[in-house]
Design a protein around this motif. Structure first.
Motif, mmCIF file in Angstrom:
data_model
loop_
_atom_site.group_PDB
_atom_site.id
_atom_site.type_symbol
_atom_site.label_atom_id
_atom_site.label_comp_id
_atom_site.label_asym_id
_atom_site.label_seq_id
_atom_site.Cartn_x
_atom_site.Cartn_y
_atom_site.Cartn_z
ATOM 1 N N ILE A 1 0.830 -1.206 0.000
ATOM 2 C CA ILE A 1 0.000 0.000 0.000
ATOM 3 C C ILE A 1 0.866 1.258 0.000
ATOM 4 O O ILE A 1 0.641 2.201 -0.767
ATOM 5 N N PHE A 2 1.900 1.271 0.851
ATOM 6 C CA PHE A 2 2.784 2.429 0.915
ATOM 7 C C PHE A 2 3.572 2.624 -0.378
ATOM 8 O O PHE A 2 3.814 3.749 -0.802
ATOM 9 N N LEU A 3 3.976 1.525 -1.012
ATOM 10 C CA LEU A 3 4.702 1.618 -2.275
ATOM 11 C C LEU A 3 3.823 2.236 -3.362
ATOM 12 O O LEU A 3 4.244 3.164 -4.079
ATOM 13 N N LEU A 4 2.597 1.724 -3.462
ATOM 14 C CA LEU A 4 1.670 2.277 -4.446
ATOM 15 C C LEU A 4 1.330 3.729 -4.120
ATOM 16 O O LEU A 4 1.239 4.582 -5.023
ATOM 17 N N ALA A 5 1.165 4.004 -2.812
ATOM 18 C CA ALA A 5 0.848 5.373 -2.401
ATOM 19 C C ALA A 5 2.008 6.316 -2.695
ATOM 20 O O ALA A 5 1.793 7.463 -3.118
ATOM 21 N N THR A 6 3.257 5.840 -2.503
ATOM 22 C CA THR A 6 4.427 6.672 -2.780
ATOM 23 C C THR A 6 4.531 6.988 -4.263
ATOM 24 O O THR A 6 4.821 8.127 -4.660
ATOM 25 N N ILE A 7 4.304 5.971 -5.099
ATOM 26 C CA ILE A 7 4.340 6.195 -6.557
ATOM 27 C C ILE A 7 3.257 7.191 -6.975
ATOM 28 O O ILE A 7 3.513 8.145 -7.739
ATOM 29 N N ALA A 8 2.037 6.963 -6.456
ATOM 30 C CA ALA A 8 0.937 7.877 -6.783
ATOM 31 C C ALA A 8 1.228 9.282 -6.255
ATOM 32 O O ALA A 8 0.961 10.289 -6.938
ATOM 33 N N TYR A 9 1.816 9.353 -5.059
ATOM 34 C CA TYR A 9 2.152 10.646 -4.457
ATOM 35 C C TYR A 9 3.195 11.380 -5.284
ATOM 36 O O TYR A 9 3.115 12.596 -5.478
ATOM 37 N N TYR A 10 4.191 10.638 -5.792
ATOM 38 C CA TYR A 10 5.241 11.241 -6.619
ATOM 39 C C TYR A 10 4.643 11.864 -7.876
ATOM 40 O O TYR A 10 4.933 13.027 -8.222
ATOM 41 N N PHE A 11 3.799 11.101 -8.579
ATOM 42 C CA PHE A 11 3.219 11.624 -9.823
ATOM 43 C C PHE A 11 2.243 12.760 -9.556
ATOM 44 O O PHE A 11 2.152 13.713 -10.345
ATOM 45 N N ILE B 1 10.985 15.692 -0.973
ATOM 46 C CA ILE B 1 9.696 15.368 -0.354
ATOM 47 C C ILE B 1 9.473 13.856 -0.342
ATOM 48 O O ILE B 1 9.029 13.281 0.663
ATOM 49 N N VAL B 2 9.810 13.184 -1.475
ATOM 50 C CA VAL B 2 9.615 11.731 -1.565
ATOM 51 C C VAL B 2 10.520 11.012 -0.575
ATOM 52 O O VAL B 2 10.098 10.065 0.107
ATOM 53 N N ILE B 3 11.782 11.455 -0.464
ATOM 54 C CA ILE B 3 12.721 10.824 0.473
ATOM 55 C C ILE B 3 12.232 10.974 1.906
ATOM 56 O O ILE B 3 12.246 10.023 2.696
ATOM 57 N N ILE B 4 11.784 12.193 2.240
ATOM 58 C CA ILE B 4 11.254 12.418 3.590
ATOM 59 C C ILE B 4 10.022 11.544 3.842
ATOM 60 O O ILE B 4 9.863 10.954 4.920
ATOM 61 N N THR B 5 9.181 11.448 2.821
ATOM 62 C CA THR B 5 7.969 10.630 2.951
ATOM 63 C C THR B 5 8.312 9.158 3.142
ATOM 64 O O THR B 5 7.752 8.479 4.017
ATOM 65 N N VAL B 6 9.251 8.641 2.310
ATOM 66 C CA VAL B 6 9.652 7.235 2.410
ATOM 67 C C VAL B 6 10.275 6.949 3.776
ATOM 68 O O VAL B 6 9.980 5.924 4.409
ATOM 69 N N CYS B 7 11.146 7.839 4.244
ATOM 70 C CA CYS B 7 11.770 7.654 5.564
ATOM 71 C C CYS B 7 10.724 7.648 6.672
ATOM 72 O O CYS B 7 10.791 6.850 7.615
ATOM 73 N N THR B 8 9.752 8.546 6.538
ATOM 74 C CA THR B 8 8.669 8.592 7.528
ATOM 75 C C THR B 8 7.874 7.298 7.514
ATOM 76 O O THR B 8 7.531 6.742 8.573
ATOM 77 N N ILE B 9 7.595 6.775 6.305
ATOM 78 C CA ILE B 9 6.850 5.517 6.177
ATOM 79 C C ILE B 9 7.630 4.359 6.798
ATOM 80 O O ILE B 9 7.077 3.511 7.512
ATOM 81 N N LEU B 10 8.952 4.313 6.528
ATOM 82 C CA LEU B 10 9.779 3.245 7.099
ATOM 83 C C LEU B 10 9.799 3.308 8.617
ATOM 84 O O LEU B 10 9.725 2.277 9.303
ATOM 85 N N LEU B 11 9.891 4.526 9.146
ATOM 86 C CA LEU B 11 9.853 4.677 10.607
ATOM 87 C C LEU B 11 8.513 4.211 11.171
ATOM 88 O O LEU B 11 8.463 3.563 12.220
ATOM 89 N N ILE B 12 7.440 4.557 10.458
ATOM 90 C CA ILE B 12 6.107 4.110 10.888
ATOM 91 C C ILE B 12 6.023 2.586 10.867
ATOM 92 O O ILE B 12 5.480 1.961 11.782
ATOM 93 N N LEU B 13 6.586 1.962 9.802
ATOM 94 C CA LEU B 13 6.560 0.501 9.690
ATOM 95 C C LEU B 13 7.341 -0.148 10.820
ATOM 96 O O LEU B 13 6.869 -1.111 11.449
#
Length: 418
Positions: free
Chosen positions: A18-28, A132-144
């Motif tokens: 879900i996060f991977l798809l959300a990150t891709i969608a968020y990037y575009f 923004i994407v890097i910060i978002t991904v890092c935040t997601i990883l921390l959440i995971l």
């Protein structure tokens, strides 16, 4: 695999997907928003150029601006509509290639048409998107990571009453009338499970005690009538006035009573073993016990012309004296009864604590799935009760040892390890 481990794995995979798809969608989506903003800025530049041309009827002077390119080209082709295009071009100011967003439109100056190309660098926008994407991904990883740790701690704590209940159920021994102190839990499902388990264990214990009492009473009560019947038959068989036909019938009846008596004794013994009535244990020299048994069985061995080979080490075991006697009696009598005339028996007692008794006999292997079950007979219809091997198995269970059967090269082998 444990339930919560499987849950964590599935939850982690689903969350990552879900996060991977959300990150891709968020990037575009973010790129679309930024491009729209750049296009809006390009439209402002276009309006300024058109206003300047309309006011002065001259081409605007091109001033070098960082991250921006403007050029005018004489053109005979006119475009009814403006259009945008993203291209890779060489930036003369930065002296490197980069991604530019361009706006193309045409306008007229003194009756001559010109193509205007207004471009704006996307480098800063891409850097912003990447940040923004890097910060978002890092935040997601921390959440995971936090979610996994929290789930592991919380689930372990939540499932603790469940495992305590299972441990109590695992250590439950029927017939001990023990207290069932299940852990108190504020989780409704666990409380319901504990209540059901408690009721089932109490019922099983009660039913077992009733069955045990019935079996003991039935076995004891049948001993006296059987003894009376057997003694009366002894008197009848000795009567000289019996005809030959009556004698044959009485002999058949006597043998049936004998078999019934043996069956009753075996069932009573099996019940006593299962009820753990042979609790007292002592240290026993197994070598001495086997040698004593061989002396007792010597006459039978000679009558059947059996060859016997013995290899005995000094082995000390801790076990109930009566059960050892029954164990050796059953093993040796089984090896003799099911042997052939002129056959062989091999007894091997080795350290640390292993006893193997092998014998010739039937050329067919016994059924390894049923050999230790009650009333199993390799040859249906014979005079044996079919309880000897099940008694051996039960003795091994209560004495914390293992018994195995093997058949190889027409040799039947029973192997016991303490």
């Amino acid at each position: 695999m444990k339930l919560f481990s499987r849950y964590n794995r599935l939850n982690l995979l689903a969350t990552l997907l879900i996060f991977l798809l959300a990150t891709i969608a968020y990037y575009f989506l973010l790129r679309y928003v930024i491009i729209s903003q750049v296009d809006e800025n390009l439209n402002i530049e276009k309006d300024e150029i058109e206003s300047y041309v309309a006011k002065y009827n001259l081409l605007p002077e091109i001033m070098p601006v960082e991250d921006q390119q403007i050029s005018f080209i004489a053109s005979e082709i006119t475009y009814k509509k403006k259009f945008f295009k993203t291209v890779i071009v060489y930036d003369r100011i930065e002296k490197e290639t980069g991604e530019f967003r361009r706006l193309y439109f045409t306008f007229s100056v003194n009756g001559k048409w010109h193509l205007a190309i207004v471009g704006k660098s996307m480098e800063s926008s891409e850097d912003l998107i990447q940040s923004i994407v890097i910060i978002t991904v890092c935040t997601i990883l921390l959440i995971l990571v936090a979610s996994i740790l929290i789930n592991r701690i919380v689930l372990n704590k939540l499932w603790l009453p469940f495992y305590k209940s299972l441990h109590l159920l695992k250590n439950f021994k029927i017939g001990n009338s023990q207290a069932f102190n299940f852990p108190i839990s504020n989780i409704e499902e666990f409380s319901f499970m504990n209540n059901v388990l408690r009721e089932a264990m109490v019922k099983a214990d009660r039913d077992y005690l009733i069955l045990k009492e019935f079996t003991e009473n039935a076995s004891h009560e049948t001993q006296t009538p059987l003894a009376i019947i057997r003694s009366k038959l002894d008197l009848l068989i000795q009567d000289e006035n019996l005809s030959k036909h009556q004698g044959v019938n009485l002999q058949a009846l006597y043998e049936a009573i004998q078999k019934l008596s043996r069956l009753n004794s075996s069932l009573l013994l099996l019940t006593k073993i299962e009820n753990n009535q042979f609790k007292e244990t002592v240290e026993i020299n197994l070598k001495d016990e086997i040698e004593e048994k061989l002396v007792q069985f010597q006459e039978i061995l000679l009558n059947k012309n059996l060859r016997i080979s013995v290899s005995l080490d000094e082995v000390i075991i801790r076990m109930n004296k009566e059960l050892v006697d029954i164990l050796l009696n059953n093993l040796l009598s089984n090896a003799i009864k099911h042997n052939m005339d002129g056959g062989s028996i091999n007894i091997c007692l080795s350290k640390p604590q292993q006893l193997m008794i092998s014998n010739t006999g039937s050329t067919n292997a016994l059924d390894t799935q049923r050999i230790f079950t009650r009333f199993y007979k390799s040859q249906p219809g014979n005079e044996h009760t079919g309880l000897g091997l099940s008694i051996l198995k039960q003795i091994c269970i209560v004495s914390n040892c293992t018994i195995r059967y093997d058949f190889k090269n027409d040799i039947h082998t029973f192997d016991i390890e303490w």
